[in-house]
Design a protein around this motif. Structure first.
Motif, short mmCIF file in Angstrom:
data_model
loop_
_atom_site.label_atom_id
_atom_site.label_comp_id
_atom_site.label_asym_id
_atom_site.label_seq_id
_atom_site.Cartn_x
_atom_site.Cartn_y
_atom_site.Cartn_z
N TYR A 129 10.30 -15.86 6.81
CA TYR A 129 11.31 -14.84 6.55
C TYR A 129 10.62 -13.49 6.49
N ALA A 171 14.43 -10.87 0.56
CA ALA A 171 14.05 -11.71 1.70
C ALA A 171 15.15 -11.64 2.75
N PHE A 182 16.44 -13.52 6.08
CA PHE A 182 16.25 -14.75 6.87
C PHE A 182 16.60 -14.47 8.33
N PRO A 215 25.86 -11.63 9.56
CA PRO A 215 24.66 -10.91 9.13
C PRO A 215 23.59 -11.87 8.60
N ASN A 216 22.34 -11.50 8.79
CA ASN A 216 21.23 -12.27 8.24
C ASN A 216 21.41 -12.45 6.74
N ARG A 217 20.97 -13.59 6.25
CA ARG A 217 21.00 -13.79 4.81
C ARG A 217 19.97 -12.88 4.14
N ASN A 218 20.41 -12.10 3.17
CA ASN A 218 19.53 -11.19 2.42
C ASN A 218 19.62 -11.53 0.95
N VAL A 219 18.53 -11.95 0.35
CA VAL A 219 18.59 -12.39 -1.05
C VAL A 219 17.40 -11.84 -1.85
N PRO A 220 17.57 -11.75 -3.18
CA PRO A 220 16.46 -11.27 -4.02
C PRO A 220 15.24 -12.18 -3.87
N TYR A 221 14.08 -11.59 -4.08
CA TYR A 221 12.83 -12.34 -3.92
C TYR A 221 11.89 -11.93 -5.04
N ILE A 257 22.51 -3.15 -2.53
CA ILE A 257 23.82 -3.82 -2.58
C ILE A 257 23.69 -5.34 -2.54
N PRO A 258 23.03 -5.92 -1.50
CA PRO A 258 23.01 -7.39 -1.46
C PRO A 258 22.32 -8.02 -2.68
N CYS A 259 21.31 -7.36 -3.23
CA CYS A 259 20.59 -7.96 -4.35
C CYS A 259 21.13 -7.47 -5.69
#
Lengths: 361, 343
Positions: free
Chosen positions: B222, B237, B239, B258-264, B314-316
């Motif tokens: 990723y 992150a 993906f 949209p690509n998966r966007n998550v906290p890392y 926003i996403p996280c």
């Protein structure tokens, strides 16, 4: 599938347990997916186990179903396999906005004497970004334009207008009108001779609906069409009411309320500022009634993507009772016509609601 | 006072930070690049004097009161050249002369801006303009010296070196040495995204070509986009490898899905190295791009000191706009306590 690995839901795909079934709320792609409660259990209580130990947890009696579950989740990008789940923390679901008031509803009829300049100046100071202007009586676009001139030079970002039909309301005239007022997001024309939906090239949306909006009693419908699976509603719903939080309303007589549908008010705009109204100990009381505190809703798999209504509830004496105009039953997983529900008849009478023949399913 | 240097167009992030500053009753002033062109300004320099006054629509900020400067892009908008726009307009049929005049005005503006920054040189800055366009090759070198993995990189103008590079590293990519750029041609537009270079591509090339950058194509698990502020990390992150369209460059966005966007969470030793890197590059804030390779390594790609916040915030749900506002308020308080007399 490597069953020694752990399955991790993407942090934006959040499982929510209901009484009969659960959902995965995909707050990134704005969708939700039903899942059986047993899968909810696997995804929450057993989330730190590898797939093979999950299978062992169920005595290897359901390996095929478990494989099916995970294939489904992987193929639909709800999650991924990994060895390092700790590198992927959950989303912090704290809801925060830089505003004392986030949205305002202003009712207008032919008799209204609102001082719009003062209203919008006060809203600017409170950080308000979204406005709904709801007209019960006929007004020309010029009259609406005059009201909106007071919004110029404020940080207000989005304006929704609800107004009864007039023959002058055409896509052409509305397009010209909306271009003059770039903050308009949509215009809903009620009491229209026909149903129509259109938009211009500047992201303004125009709805023509036949149903008249002639009284506050039209508000408060709960329906799957109003679900919004996004991070801002989902986080707000964790701790706050999804209708009334940081909302202020002005009814057509200028009374300041949580919502125009409530009988009680906190003063009139002619003699009370919004700031003073907000100081009243009761004003913010309803803001923090979240779905986890509301009867029935707290067992519902839609509770963090749903709107709410505190003005019309099943038991008018209990502010924690379920929204009256909701026909969903989380214990059976079925929708029914709320107005036909015999248990709701008393409340319908109490609020003197005139119920449409086919209430919302 | 907090001074925000920004510009008018497309600055949602700036506006959102300002909403927080307003909400927290902070003492701030915003000056947009264009204000130096269209507002009344006065720069005085003599044996005894060094002053720079800008008269904004509603105030004349006292620059001596400034404790922290947040530099958030600083350009004039393209709607006009202030009082000079009439001249440029009049000369629109004289493209060469009008281009010369524009260029001259831009140069003048550049030096004027420089003297404006200089007037504020004793202040604390959240990103000084001198460091907001870092040389990407130097950044790779600093990262390497901080002990962070980087992709094997070559810039060359001849085929033989390129061939050797490919033979050594396997699959390779090319991307601009500086920034990506959109090329408009006959109503179409295309971007210089990161692209794989195949053996066929090399075979088609002449022996000599314009110096170009090539890197090993690193198979990724990723990508990470890490927002950095004051030694704290807000990593996300991406993906991008799940989708063919975004596999080599996530900026070829898939709008439908949209690509998966998550906290890392970054490992601590990597954080320590990245702090060293950011200090070396004099970036108190910025967005850092990192690849997590399939073989488990973190590979540094680049730093953008004035990156978009919303993409990560926003996403996280990181609330980065509030974090920046809090940082500015805190610095404003601290600096005003230790304030030295200004000269």
């Amino acid at each position: 599938m490597n069953t020694e690995k752990k399955f991790k839901l993407f942090a934006c795909c959040i499982p929510v347990k209901g009484s009969r079934r659960s959902t995965i709320c995909d707050v990134q792609r704005s969708e939700y997916q039903f899942i059986p409660n047993i899968l909810y259990e696997i995804l929450t209580e057993l989330k730190d186990k590898s797939i093979s130990s999950i299978k062992a947890h169920y005595n290897n009696e359901h390996d095929n179903i478990i494989d099916e579950y995970f294939s489904f989740l992987l193929n639909n990008e709800y999650g991924f396999l990994c060895d390092n789940p700790d590198s992927f923390p959950d989303i912090d679901l704290t809801w925060k906005v830089p505003a004392t008031i986030t949205n305002v509803l202003i009712d207008v009829d032919a008799s209204s004497q609102h001082d719009y300049h003062s209203i919008f100046q006060q809203l600017e100071e409170l950080g308000c970004k979204a406005i709904q202007l709801r007209f019960y009586t006929q007004h020309s676009l010029n009259e609406v334009s005059d009201i909106l001139t007071h919004i110029q030079n404020t940080r207000i970002k989005s304006i929704e207008i609800v107004i009864p039909y007039k023959p002058e309301f055409t896509i052409e005239s509305l397009t010209i009108f909306s271009r003059k007022h770039p903050h308009i997001s949509n215009v809903i024309i009620h009491s229209s001779p026909k149903e129509e939906f259109d938009h211009d090239n500047y992201n303004h949306i125009f709805y023509f609906i036949e149903t008249p909006v002639d009284a506050t009693t039209h508000c408060g419908q709960i329906s799957g069409n109003h679900f919004r699976t996004d991070i801002s509603l989902f986080t707000e719903a964790q701790s706050y009411n999804t209708c009334l939080n940081r909302k202020i309303s002005v009814d057509q007589k200028g009374n300041i309320k949580n919502c125009p549908s409530f009988p009680n008010n906190y003063g009139n705009i002619t003699d009370t500022s919004f700031k003073d109204a907000l100081k009243h100990p009761d004003f913010k009381k309803l803001w923090s009634i979240n779905k986890d505190q509301i009867h029935v809703c707290k067992d519902c798999e839609f509770r963090y993507i749903c709107t709410d209504c505190r003005a019309y509830v099943d038991d008018p004496k209990d502010i924690y009772s379920k929204p009256l105009k909701c026909g969903y039953n989380p214990y059976s997983g079925e929708w029914e016509a709320w107005a036909e529900n015999p248990l709701k008849q008393k409340a319908i009478e109490y609020y003197q609601l005139s119920v449409p023949i086919t209430s919302n399913k | 006072m907090i001074l925000i240097l920004s510009h008018v167009a497309n600055e949602d992030s700036t506006n959102q930070v300002i909403d927080w500053l307003e909400h927290k009753n902070a003492d701030y002033t915003r000056i947009n690049g264009n204000d130096l062109r269209v507002q009344k300004i006065e720069f005085n320099l003599s044996d005894s004097e060094h002053s720079f006054d800008v008269e904004l629509e509603d105030s004349i900020p006292d620059l001596d009161d400034v404790n922290i400067v947040w530099f958030r892009r600083w350009t004039w908008n393209n709607k006009g050249y202030g009082p000079q726009s009439a001249i440029v307009e009049e000369l629109k049929d004289e493209p060469q002369l009008s281009t010369n005049i524009k260029k001259h005005l831009n140069n003048e503006f550049g030096i004027l801006s420089g003297s404006f920054y200089h007037k504020l040189s004793s202040k604390k800055w959240l990103s000084h303009p001198a460091y907001i366009n870092p040389n990407k090759l130097n950044a790779l070198n600093y990262a390497r010296r901080a002990g962070i993995h980087i992709p094997p990189t070559i810039i060359t103008s001849h085929k033989e070196a390129l061939q050797n590079f490919k033979d050594k590293w396997g699959r390779i990519i090319t991307k601009p040495i500086k920034d990506t750029m959109a090329f408009q041609y006959k109503k179409t537009s295309s971007n210089l995204f990161t692209t794989e270079v195949t053996q066929e591509d090399i075979d088609k090339h002449p022996d000599r070509f314009y110096p170009s950058l090539f890197q090993q194509l690193i198979e990724k698990e990723y990508e990470l986009r890490v927002f950095y502020l004051d030694k704290k990390f807000y990593p996300m992150a991406i993906f991008s490898q799940l989708d063919k369209q975004t596999e080599v460059d996530f900026r070829v966005y898939n709008e439908q899905k949209p690509n998966r966007n998550v906290p890392y969470k970054l490992p601590e030793d990597l954080e320590k190295k990245l702090i060293l890197l950011m200090e070396k590059m004099r970036c108190p804030t910025g967005s850092i791009d990192i690849l997590k390779s399939k073989d488990g390594r973190y590979i540094f790609l680049e730093v953008n000191p004035v990156g978009q916040l919303g993409m990560t915030s926003i996403p996280c749900n990181y609330q980065l706009e509030e974090k920046i506002a809090d940082y500015l308020i805190q610095q404003n308080n601290e600096q005003s306590k230790t304030k030295k007399p200004n000269n």
